[in-house]
Write an enzyme that holds these catalytic residues in place. Structure first.
Site, short mmCIF file in Angstrom:
data_model
loop_
_atom_site.label_atom_id
_atom_site.label_comp_id
_atom_site.label_asym_id
_atom_site.label_seq_id
_atom_site.Cartn_x
_atom_site.Cartn_y
_atom_site.Cartn_z
N GLU A 118 54.59 26.95 33.29
CA GLU A 118 52.61 27.15 32.81
C GLU A 118 52.28 26.37 31.69
OE1 GLU A 118 50.53 29.94 34.89
OE2 GLU A 118 50.90 29.02 37.29
N HIS A 228 39.17 27.31 32.90
CA HIS A 228 40.09 26.44 33.59
C HIS A 228 40.04 24.70 34.20
CE1 HIS A 228 42.93 25.31 36.02
NE2 HIS A 228 43.69 26.44 36.05
N ARG A 270 44.68 25.41 28.07
CA ARG A 270 43.69 25.54 28.85
C ARG A 270 42.42 25.37 28.19
NH1 ARG A 270 44.45 30.20 33.26
NH2 ARG A 270 45.70 29.14 33.95
N HIS A 329 36.62 31.11 34.30
CA HIS A 329 37.70 31.30 34.36
C HIS A 329 38.17 32.38 34.34
CE1 HIS A 329 41.55 30.93 37.65
NE2 HIS A 329 42.11 31.22 36.14
N ARG A 364 43.63 32.64 26.26
CA ARG A 364 44.45 33.57 27.70
C ARG A 364 45.34 33.03 27.92
NH1 ARG A 364 44.68 34.46 33.67
NH2 ARG A 364 43.77 32.75 33.12
C1 LIG Z 1 41.15 31.82 40.91
C2 LIG Z 1 41.37 32.19 40.46
C3 LIG Z 1 43.01 32.34 39.68
C4 LIG Z 1 44.15 33.26 38.74
N1 LIG Z 1 44.78 33.10 38.76
C5 LIG Z 1 45.74 33.46 38.04
C6 LIG Z 1 47.52 33.85 38.33
O1 LIG Z 1 47.68 32.72 39.02
N2 LIG Z 1 47.98 34.09 37.10
C7 LIG Z 1 46.89 35.09 36.71
O2 LIG Z 1 48.01 36.19 35.25
N3 LIG Z 1 46.30 35.71 36.64
C8 LIG Z 1 45.36 34.90 37.71
N4 LIG Z 1 43.81 34.84 37.18
C9 LIG Z 1 43.19 35.50 36.40
C10 LIG Z 1 43.15 37.13 37.05
O3 LIG Z 1 43.75 37.26 39.59
C11 LIG Z 1 42.03 37.67 37.08
O4 LIG Z 1 42.32 38.37 35.79
C12 LIG Z 1 42.92 39.46 37.40
O5 LIG Z 1 43.25 39.47 38.45
C13 LIG Z 1 41.98 41.01 37.20
O6 LIG Z 1 42.23 41.65 37.90
P1 LIG Z 1 40.98 43.31 38.56
O7 LIG Z 1 41.66 44.06 38.86
O8 LIG Z 1 41.00 43.70 36.99
O9 LIG Z 1 40.23 42.53 38.71
P2 LIG Z 1 39.17 41.88 40.25
O10 LIG Z 1 40.62 41.54 41.18
O11 LIG Z 1 38.52 40.50 40.10
O12 LIG Z 1 38.84 43.17 40.66
C14 LIG Z 1 38.03 44.06 40.53
C15 LIG Z 1 37.35 44.77 41.33
O13 LIG Z 1 36.09 45.72 40.80
C16 LIG Z 1 35.32 45.89 42.16
N5 LIG Z 1 33.68 45.44 41.36
C17 LIG Z 1 33.11 45.30 40.73
N6 LIG Z 1 32.14 45.66 40.53
C18 LIG Z 1 31.82 46.99 41.69
C19 LIG Z 1 31.25 47.45 41.28
N7 LIG Z 1 29.87 47.52 41.06
N8 LIG Z 1 31.02 48.46 41.45
C20 LIG Z 1 32.58 48.87 43.00
N9 LIG Z 1 33.01 47.88 42.72
C21 LIG Z 1 33.01 46.92 41.64
C22 LIG Z 1 35.34 44.44 42.67
O14 LIG Z 1 34.73 44.43 44.15
C23 LIG Z 1 37.19 44.19 42.59
O15 LIG Z 1 37.80 45.14 43.50
C24 LIG Z 1 43.24 33.71 38.23
C25 LIG Z 1 42.05 34.21 38.45
C26 LIG Z 1 41.21 33.44 39.49
C27 LIG Z 1 39.55 33.70 39.58
#
Ligand SMILES: Cc1cc2nc3c(=O)[nH]c(=O)nc-3n(C[C@H](O)[C@H](O)[C@H](O)COP(=O)(O)OP(=O)(O)OC[C@H]3O[C@@H](n4cnc5c(N)ncnc54)[C@H](O)[C@@H]3O)c2cc1C
Length: 487
Positions: A118, A228, A270, A329, A364
């Site tokens: 990447e 992105h 990016r 993103h 990032r």
């Molecule tokens: C389309 C896309 C593609 C991506 N591709 C990549 C990739 O290939 N590789 C990579 O490293 N990163 C990638 N990223 C970034 C990466 O996916 C995220 O940064 C990472 O998954 C974040 O994980 P997290 O557990 O912090 O948050 P999330 O996976 O967003 O989970 C957040 C959780 O908190 C919950 N929540 C939110 N508000 C509340 C509330 N008030 N009360 C209770 N629960 C709540 C949500 O419902 C969810 O369950 C991508 C992001 C996107 C959007």
């Protein structure tokens, strides 16, 4: 507003969010805990949307030191080198963790882990699963493992506030009641939903970060929002935009203008590619991604999930050019945490995208966030395990809860004034609207932090690009608390 206490959970650590970071924290807990999220299916998580995969130095000729070097380079002087070293060194064991949890990472014809390249990575180092459905495959396997753990209480609800008199957490309010607790791990994702054009779930609007700031936590480097370069342009611009992963450019797809000419280096970082596209769009040009002649295999074979999204929008990536635009993103800024995930509010940990660990700095490196979410969740869980017995008696009476609003009519303004190319005038225009609402409205509070930090960083660094302030100042972090804002 006063709610009732959920007595059965009193005193248990509470993990907020069921994306990768929250689930990893929950898997790590060695005693009873509450996992609180609106859904336990992957819905509403960025984790499940991840396409490319997770970065880790596991390929031949690669090393965590190489990975760290690339991460520091992308971060444009604002990474914390100790954290970068710690997380990149944890990469290979994070891959082992995924394999141990049963995640079927892709393999090559020799049975070795298959590795994508990447942008801005010096080596092929992205492990992936399910073609371009890495996040979905990873999350489903981890959810399955978490469901086997009897110590996790699954609570379908949303977080509505932190009770932290005198800067020490005493409990959290949720949509179904008050939970007295001294240990909370916030793993609630980013804030892309504040913007009109975003690849993130629209429900991720920075509400939980604002609640933590309200309770006294410090936020860091909020102005660093990553766009992105290649989200698919569709007629309906109000929904979340489909992402066309960097891995597509990594395998040979190129960017073209409407006259067919190429205009930028596709695998540059990016922010560079996003700015190049944004500048063309501002001139009224249309930008396309051309994946019609990828080496080895057609687009639809390499990227089945992206192909499905493109076809749904009326484009066949095997035979047609795909119109693209940058979209918000990932949020590099967030709640300031130390290397175990502790925020500045005693009793509150943060991990995953809501946290600012120092890994990403001003920008990032692609696919570093799944790695950070995985290990950050584990480390926060371990630290809570080590301290959960230390606390004394807890008041279990539900206290009065402040009320907030969360409507957010300024997605278009956010895009226009706080987007890729920023100026003092535009930032001031935006803050004039957001700041007066920021005491009451949680989206406005997070947006104001981003705007205020952007205003107070007159330079061009990483993903933050002030057109009116060319050049770089000495590297510095911008830490803010709520009372730093002119509210
Ligand atoms: C389309 C896309 C593609 C991506 N591709 C990549 C990739 O290939 N590789 C990579 O490293 N990163 C990638 N990223 C970034 C990466 O996916 C995220 O940064 C990472 O998954 C974040 O994980 P997290 O557990 O912090 O948050 P999330 O996976 O967003 O989970 C957040 C959780 O908190 C919950 N929540 C939110 N508000 C509340 C509330 N008030 N009360 C209770 N629960 C709540 C949500 O419902 C969810 O369950 C991508 C992001 C996107 C959007």
């Amino acid at each position: 507003m006063q709610g009732h206490t959920l007595s059965r959970y009193a005193g248990l650590p509470v993990i907020i969010g069921a994306g990768l970071a929250g689930l990893m924290a929950a898997l790590e807990m060695d005693g009873p805990c509450v996992l609180l999220a609106p859904s336990f299916t992957g819905e509403g998580t960025s984790s499940t949307l991840a396409q490319g995969g997770m970065a880790a130095a596991v390929g031949p000729g690669d090393s965590p030191a190489n990975h760290a070097k690339d991460t520091l380079q992308a971060g444009a002087g604002l990474c914390d080198p100790a954290i970068v070293q710690r997380i990149t060194e944890a990469g290979p064991s994070a891959v082992e963790t995924l394999l141990r949890l049963g995640v079927p990472l892709a393999r090559d014809e020799n049975g070795q882990l298959a590795l994508h390249l990447e942008a801005a990575h010096s080596h092929n180092r992205i492990v992936f699963a399910g073609g371009d459905r890495s996040g979905q495959v990873i999350l489903q396997h981890i959810l399955q493992q978490a469901r086997r753990k009897a110590n996790i209480h699954w609570l379908q609800a949303t977080l509505e506030g932190f009770h932290a008199p005198d800067g020490v957490l005493q409990g959290i309010w949720s949509s179904v009641g008050f939970i007295p607790t001294r240990h909370c791990i916030l793993a609630s994702g980013g804030c892309g939903g504040l913007y009109q054009h975003t690849t993130s779930p629209l429900s991720n609007r920075g509400v939980t970060l604002a609640l933590a700031a309200w309770a006294g936590a410090t936020v860091r480097d909020m102005e660093f929002t990553q766009f992105h370069p290649t989200a698919l342009v569709t007629p309906d611009q109000t929904n979340r935009l489909s992402l066309i992963s960097e891995a597509v450019r990594g395998t040979g797809a190129v960017l073209r203008l409407d006259d067919g000419h190429r205009f930028t280096e596709e695998l540059a970082p990016r922010d560079v590619v996003s700015r190049a596209i944004a500048a063309q769009l501002r001139e009224g040009r249309t930008v396309f991604l051309d994946g019609r002649s990828l080496p080895d295999a057609p687009f639809s074979t390499r990227f089945p999930g992206i192909t499905q999204a493109c076809r749904k929008a009326g484009f066949d990536p095997d035979t047609q050019l795909l119109p693209v635009q940058p979209a918000m993103h990932y949020h590099m800024g967030g709640l300031k945490v130390d290397q175990t995930g502790r925020t500045t509010l005693k009793g509150l940990w943060a991990c995953g995208e809501v946290a600012c660990t120092g890994l990403h700095g001003a920008n990032r490196l692609a696919s570093n966030s799944l790695l950070e979410a995985l290990v950050g969740g584990q480390w926060a869980g371990q630290d809570v395990n080590a301290h959960r017995d230390a606390a004394g008696p807890l008041n279990t009476t539900a206290p009065e809860r402040p009320t907030f609003t969360t409507d957010w009519p300024f997605r278009a303004e956010m895009q226009q004034h706080l987007g890729i190319l920023r100026t003092r005038t535009e930032l001031e225009n935006f803050l004039e609207r957001a700041l007066p609402q920021a005491r009451q409205n949680l989206c406005a509070l997070t947006a104001s932090f981003i705007g205020w930090a952007a205003l107070n960083r007159p330079e061009q660094r990483g993903a933050h690009w002030r057109e009116d302030a060319p050049g770089l100042q000495s590297p510095r972090h911008l830490d803010l608390q709520m009372n730093d804002l002119p509210l």
